[in-house]
Design an enzyme around this catalytic site. Sequence first.
Site, PDB file in Angstrom:
ATOM      1  N   LYS A 210       0.843  -1.201   0.000  1.00  0.00           N
ATOM      2  CA  LYS A 210       0.000   0.000   0.000  1.00  0.00           C
ATOM      3  C   LYS A 210       0.881   1.254   0.000  1.00  0.00           C
ATOM      4  CE  LYS A 210      -3.452   2.431   2.722  1.00  0.00           C
ATOM      5  NZ  LYS A 210      -4.353   2.449   3.865  1.00  0.00           N
ATOM      6  N   GLU A 216      10.567  -4.545   4.646  1.00  0.00           N
ATOM      7  CA  GLU A 216      10.674  -5.956   4.242  1.00  0.00           C
ATOM      8  C   GLU A 216      10.361  -6.104   2.758  1.00  0.00           C
ATOM      9  OE1 GLU A 216       9.083  -4.822   6.880  1.00  0.00           O
ATOM     10  OE2 GLU A 216       9.146  -6.219   8.581  1.00  0.00           O
ATOM     11  N   GLY A 267      -4.746  -1.760   5.018  1.00  0.00           N
ATOM     12  CA  GLY A 267      -3.927  -2.877   4.532  1.00  0.00           C
ATOM     13  C   GLY A 267      -4.596  -4.225   4.759  1.00  0.00           C
ATOM     14  N   ARG A 268      -5.132  -4.433   5.954  1.00  0.00           N
ATOM     15  CA  ARG A 268      -5.725  -5.748   6.270  1.00  0.00           C
ATOM     16  C   ARG A 268      -7.096  -5.932   5.647  1.00  0.00           C
ATOM     17  NH1 ARG A 268      -4.728  -2.458  10.369  1.00  0.00           N
ATOM     18  NH2 ARG A 268      -6.377  -1.662  11.704  1.00  0.00           N
ATOM     19  N   GLU A 353      -4.696  -6.615  14.818  1.00  0.00           N
ATOM     20  CA  GLU A 353      -4.201  -5.302  14.395  1.00  0.00           C
ATOM     21  C   GLU A 353      -5.349  -4.278  14.442  1.00  0.00           C
ATOM     22  OE1 GLU A 353      -2.529  -4.239  10.322  1.00  0.00           O
ATOM     23  OE2 GLU A 353      -0.645  -4.483  11.398  1.00  0.00           O
ATOM     24  N   HIS A 384      -4.635 -33.378  17.658  1.00  0.00           N
ATOM     25  CA  HIS A 384      -3.517 -34.203  18.100  1.00  0.00           C
ATOM     26  C   HIS A 384      -2.375 -33.342  18.627  1.00  0.00           C
ATOM     27  CE1 HIS A 384      -5.468 -37.774  16.510  1.00  0.00           C
ATOM     28  NE2 HIS A 384      -5.930 -36.932  15.604  1.00  0.00           N
ATOM     29  N   LYS A 493       9.530  -0.334  13.956  1.00  0.00           N
ATOM     30  CA  LYS A 493      10.102   0.050  12.654  1.00  0.00           C
ATOM     31  C   LYS A 493      11.160   1.125  12.844  1.00  0.00           C
ATOM     32  CE  LYS A 493       5.877  -0.621   9.915  1.00  0.00           C
ATOM     33  NZ  LYS A 493       4.890   0.015   9.044  1.00  0.00           N
TER      34      LYS A 493
HETATM   35  O1  F6P Z   1       3.285  -2.568   9.647  1.00  0.00           O
HETATM   36  C1  F6P Z   1       1.946  -2.970   9.572  1.00  0.00           C
HETATM   37  C2  F6P Z   1       1.410  -2.758   8.206  1.00  0.00           C
HETATM   38  O2  F6P Z   1       1.284  -1.400   7.952  1.00  0.00           O
HETATM   39  C3  F6P Z   1       0.088  -3.474   7.983  1.00  0.00           C
HETATM   40  O3  F6P Z   1      -0.982  -2.753   8.464  1.00  0.00           O
HETATM   41  C4  F6P Z   1       0.105  -3.666   6.512  1.00  0.00           C
HETATM   42  O4  F6P Z   1      -0.834  -4.604   6.083  1.00  0.00           O
HETATM   43  C5  F6P Z   1       1.525  -4.094   6.294  1.00  0.00           C
HETATM   44  O5  F6P Z   1       2.274  -3.326   7.228  1.00  0.00           O
HETATM   45  C6  F6P Z   1       2.067  -3.883   4.921  1.00  0.00           C
HETATM   46  O6  F6P Z   1       2.014  -2.547   4.536  1.00  0.00           O
HETATM   47  P1  F6P Z   1       2.209  -2.111   3.029  1.00  0.00           P
HETATM   48  O7  F6P Z   1       1.110  -2.740   2.240  1.00  0.00           O
HETATM   49  O8  F6P Z   1       2.131  -0.620   3.031  1.00  0.00           O
HETATM   50  O9  F6P Z   1       3.551  -2.613   2.576  1.00  0.00           O
END
Ligand code: F6P
Length: 524
Positions: A210, A216, A267-268, A353, A384, A493
């Site tokens: 987003k 990452e 995002g979620r 979240e 199990h 972060k």
């Molecule tokens: O760090 C949390 C977050 O902002 C989530 O809410 C989101 O889904 C994820 O990181 C990834 O964010 P992006 O889509 O901006 O890379």
Amino acid sequence: MSMMRTRCDQTAAWGQLQKAFQGDAGRFDLQTGFATDPQRFERFSQDAPHVFADLSKNLITHDVEVLLLTLARQCGVEVYRDAMFQGEKINNTEQRSVQHFLLRNPLDPLLNKAPSAIKNIANDMAMVHATRDAMLAYAEQVRADDRITDVVNIGIGGSDLGPQMAVLALDQFVMPGKRFHFVSNVDGDELAQVLAQIEPRSTLFLIASKTFTTPETMTNATSAKHWFEAQGGVDVARHFCALTTEVEKARAFGITTTFGFWDWVGGRYSLWSSIGLSIALAIGAQGFHDLLSGAHEMDAHFRLAPLERNLPVRLGMLDVWYRNFHGFSSRCVAPYSHALRRLPAYLQQLEMESNGKRVDQAGQLLPFGTSPVVWGEPGTNGQHAFFQLLHQGTDVIPLEFIAVKAAAHKMPGHQEKLLVNALAQAQALMNGRTDPGGHRDFPGNRPSTFLLLDQLDPASLGALIALYEHRVFVSGAIWGIDSFDQWGVELGKVLAKDLEPRLASGDLLGIDGSTAGLLNRIRT
Ligand code: F6P
């Protein structure tokens, strides 16, 4: 907006529920409940779009549910819900509207004639449809291109969990001849393992982010691009596609094939947007439309059904009852479906979240608990492993079964065994078994909810996910929190950014003893 909301502990119903809990309602016994009410199953079960729900094995009575729904009304859940559907800025800490539901709205010509508040929505709808049409046309073009055999989605959190969960869940609808990979972890092991299986000329990388700044994802995207070029890959425009609200940043990164979305999609909550391109590539444009239409049916149910028969509301209020009156701090989700194996991970982000907050919308510290810990694994595997604790442990953990009537496979006998195991576990939790003082004693009266789909297809999956989204909305509304921000992810972060150069330089100045010690240990 806060005008419309009353925090749960400031309502009359809250006090009445406390009183009820201290009385008989807190000692409710499920077996007695069934013995004294032959209608209990009918009373506490219902159909919602694509989902049948049996809530009868929960620790609630009719009177408690009436009080819970009164609480919902006194907190303004309906007004708050309608505010979301009208595009108001209910995400007040980020001053954003919350409109993921629009991503699954069919075009409605009446919207253009609507009053001005809705007019904005009509404009947003036009953008949504134009973007989706372009994305689905692209998806069909790639699907028809036999030279592309591998699709690698690089993203994390909502840009990974939703698409990955859905592609796995809809495996029986995924087109043959294309493989789907999901890379989220900055641990290079994950990307390296995928790169070892693919060729640059037959791969499409989707960079899903987003913000297009998540470290990452940007690290993985950069490494993927370097690998592509180092392997002699050409035509980045054909082999890299960005899914983001920050199209300009994607261009600056060197990706010109882009599909956008908007800041009012959290995002979620974003798998319905261009973040869902991997799903569309896997199941096709029609499948993607079906996913959206199943979710839209659940939206309509949430908007229109009376609270007494409104499944997201009933589930959300049950969550409140367990969390704030019984004091249960965790909920287990057990999909009795291999295809739904990533659903618990997806729900962890969606619920925790969204509702893992300790202050209300005005920033006031809350005197009560909010989101339970949500966790789980598919049944029958969980039986199990950790089910021992669910049956005989010291904590009561409500369990949610999700089962699918029709199997996607043709393996004789398996589906029957799977389904009776789910039923048997729910029975055992409720009825227990008496062996006074013995290790074989099961206390029983352990609550569970049973969600049943006729089959797992794009429409039913869409409805199931939307059910969970709205349920989280309901409990968040009761608790008076902002379910649509996520400030809690910020601090780590910032600190990681500070530590990265220190790892290289060895500068330990001003950091705590433990972090300094570990950093040193890692460096040497
Ligand atoms: O760090 C949390 C977050 O902002 C989530 O809410 C989101 O889904 C994820 O990181 C990834 O964010 P992006 O889509 O901006 O890379």
